[in-house]
Design a protein around this motif. Structure first.
Motif, PDB file in Angstrom:
ATOM      1  N   LEU A  58       0.816  -1.212   0.000  1.00 35.48           N
ATOM      2  CA  LEU A  58       0.000   0.000   0.000  1.00 35.48           C
ATOM      3  C   LEU A  58       0.851   1.265   0.000  1.00 35.48           C
ATOM      4  O   LEU A  58       0.491   2.266  -0.634  1.00 35.48           O
ATOM      5  CB  LEU A  58      -0.926   0.013   1.215  1.00 35.48           C
ATOM      6  CG  LEU A  58      -2.170  -0.867   1.138  1.00 35.48           C
ATOM      7  CD1 LEU A  58      -2.825  -0.974   2.503  1.00 35.48           C
ATOM      8  CD2 LEU A  58      -3.144  -0.313   0.121  1.00 35.48           C
ATOM      9  N   LEU A  68      -9.047  -0.062   3.760  1.00 31.85           N
ATOM     10  CA  LEU A  68      -9.270  -1.058   2.717  1.00 31.85           C
ATOM     11  C   LEU A  68     -10.765  -1.242   2.475  1.00 31.85           C
ATOM     12  O   LEU A  68     -11.563  -1.224   3.408  1.00 31.85           O
ATOM     13  CB  LEU A  68      -8.645  -2.398   3.100  1.00 31.85           C
ATOM     14  CG  LEU A  68      -7.120  -2.438   3.163  1.00 31.85           C
ATOM     15  CD1 LEU A  68      -6.655  -3.833   3.586  1.00 31.85           C
ATOM     16  CD2 LEU A  68      -6.502  -2.065   1.831  1.00 31.85           C
ATOM     17  N   ALA A  70     -13.369  -3.876   0.245  1.00 28.58           N
ATOM     18  CA  ALA A  70     -13.373  -5.148  -0.485  1.00 28.58           C
ATOM     19  C   ALA A  70     -14.762  -5.448  -1.036  1.00 28.58           C
ATOM     20  O   ALA A  70     -15.775  -5.039  -0.459  1.00 28.58           O
ATOM     21  CB  ALA A  70     -12.926  -6.285   0.435  1.00 28.58           C
ATOM     22  N   ALA A 108     -13.085   4.442  -3.268  1.00 29.63           N
ATOM     23  CA  ALA A 108     -11.888   3.616  -3.231  1.00 29.63           C
ATOM     24  C   ALA A 108     -11.306   3.390  -4.623  1.00 29.63           C
ATOM     25  O   ALA A 108     -12.039   3.229  -5.600  1.00 29.63           O
ATOM     26  CB  ALA A 108     -12.188   2.271  -2.581  1.00 29.63           C
ATOM     27  N   VAL A 169     -10.065  -5.808  -4.095  1.00 29.38           N
ATOM     28  CA  VAL A 169      -9.695  -5.024  -2.918  1.00 29.38           C
ATOM     29  C   VAL A 169      -9.194  -3.668  -3.396  1.00 29.38           C
ATOM     30  O   VAL A 169      -8.386  -3.575  -4.328  1.00 29.38           O
ATOM     31  CB  VAL A 169      -8.614  -5.725  -2.076  1.00 29.38           C
ATOM     32  CG1 VAL A 169      -8.144  -4.822  -0.930  1.00 29.38           C
ATOM     33  CG2 VAL A 169      -9.156  -7.036  -1.513  1.00 29.38           C
ATOM     34  N   ALA A 171      -8.565   0.714  -1.920  1.00 26.15           N
ATOM     35  CA  ALA A 171      -8.235   1.523  -0.747  1.00 26.15           C
ATOM     36  C   ALA A 171      -8.616   2.973  -0.991  1.00 26.15           C
ATOM     37  O   ALA A 171      -8.633   3.445  -2.137  1.00 26.15           O
ATOM     38  CB  ALA A 171      -6.746   1.421  -0.420  1.00 26.15           C
TER      39      ALA A 171
END
Length: 360
Positions: A58, A68, A70, A108, A169, A171
């Motif tokens: 990251l 995070l 998901a 994200a 996933v 972020a």
């Protein structure tokens, strides 16, 4: 209590291959897709295919205080169309889209993706086409295909059948998560879909059966294309356009319009006490939806509840930011329209100016 039939053939040394699982085919697929996975590498990616787990840095991806996010999804019975039409190169894009579009609406950035491919008999050509589509979806979303699993399961699936699941996933910096600051008076902007996307295909398939058309018949709503090809148009990936909007400080909220349509998805990103007022005349409806409504005699409320009806994503912006947001989206290659606004209300969606029989 029933028991499986007993094997009465003469005793012989059994192998996994004799039981229907070809380890060599699985190894060949891994080798074939390594270049596809490599083509999706991005900052933060560590290593390649072949390990027991995938690593991602990251800090190398540029995050300071990340949260995070998901998501997981599949393609649903659209796979049945792909299998019966013999076209496997687009459903992988659908798989990625259904996951990463759910990440970006929370602010994200998608970072990496893993897939699960299960089949009755592993055939290198179709499997490689599917995973090629997954790699293309990852490139469109800017995320890395870091791994996955291929399962050959005779007895669970027919030889030609397969199923897909995806796992993404992403972020976001802690202070940039969405939705944020949504209030009455904010403007709704709809982003055009590429077609049916990946929801409602159990109904689509019933309508096609009723129509009597085969998958290779000319599509009544898409000149020059077969019905199967037209319906397999992959789900649009909105990641780069929405991240650009968000980084420009223009995006307050976004809703991915999937199963449940506008009424089922838009309220998920709205604060209590706000109603979304949408003008049905403000955006065009792709011809596929009119054909589905006519061929299946599907009522307007059902069309709105099952399908995206032309809007794959709806974003919320401040009124003074609407023109700038539309310009950003146009520059990113998105067809977008101001479709309504938020008002004080019961937290639902109201769609006005619906002609009788819409969208027929």
């Amino acid at each position: 209590m029933s028991h499986p039939p007993r094997d009465t053939s003469p005793l012989q040394s059994l192998t996994y291959a004799a039981a229907g699982v070809d380890i060599a085919a699985g190894d060949a697929l891994v080798e074939a897709i390594k270049p596809l996975a490599k083509s999706t590498n991005r900052s933060g990616s560590l290593g390649g295919l072949g390990g027991f787990g995938a690593l991602f840095d990251l800090k190398a991806a540029g995050f300071q205080d990340p949260v995070l996010v998901a998501s997981t999804d599949g393609v649903g019975t659209k796979l049945r169309v792909a299998i019966e039409a013999g076209r496997h190169d687009t459903v992988g894009i659908d798989l990625v889209a259904m996951c990463v579009n759910d990440l970006v609406v929370q602010g994200a950035e998608p970072l990496f993706f893993l897939d699960y491919f299960a089949t009755g008999k592993l055939r290198l050509g179709p499997a490689q086409a599917v995973i090629g589509g997954i790699a293309e979806g990852c490139r469109q979303a800017g995320c890395a295909l870091v791994g996955g699993e291929t399962a050959e399961m005779p007895g669970m699936y027919a030889a030609e059948d397969y199923d897909l699941a995806g796992f993404a996933v992403g972020a976001a910096e802690r202070n940039s998560l969405l939705p944020k600051g949504v209030v009455a008076g904010d403007v709704l902007i709809g982003l055009g879909s590429s077609g049916v996307h990946s929801n409602g295909f159990s109904l689509v398939r019933r309508i096609v059966t009723r129509s009597g058309l085969s998958w290779d018949a000319p599509a009544p709503f898409a000149p020059g294309k077969s019905l199967g090809t037209a319906l397999l148009a992959p789900t649009r990936i909105y990641v780069k356009a929405l991240l650009g909007l968000h980084r420009a400080g223009l995006l307050k909220a976004a809703a991915h319009i999937t199963g449940g349509g506008l009424p089922g998805n838009l309220p998920r990103v709205l604060p209590a006490g706000l109603t979304a007022m949408i003008d049905a005349k403000a955006f065009p409806v792709p011809p596929v939806f009119g054909w589905l409504a006519r061929a299946g005699d599907v009522a307007t409320d059902e069309m709105l509840r099952v399908f995206n009806c032309g809007l794959g994503m709806v974003v919320v912006v401040a009124p003074q930011a609407a023109e700038q947001a539309l310009a950003h989206l146009a520059e990113a290659g998105e067809a977008a329209w101001c479709i309504g606004r938020l008002e004080a209300g019961a937290g639902d969606v109201r769609i006005d100016n619906l002609p009788d029989g819409w969208p027929r």
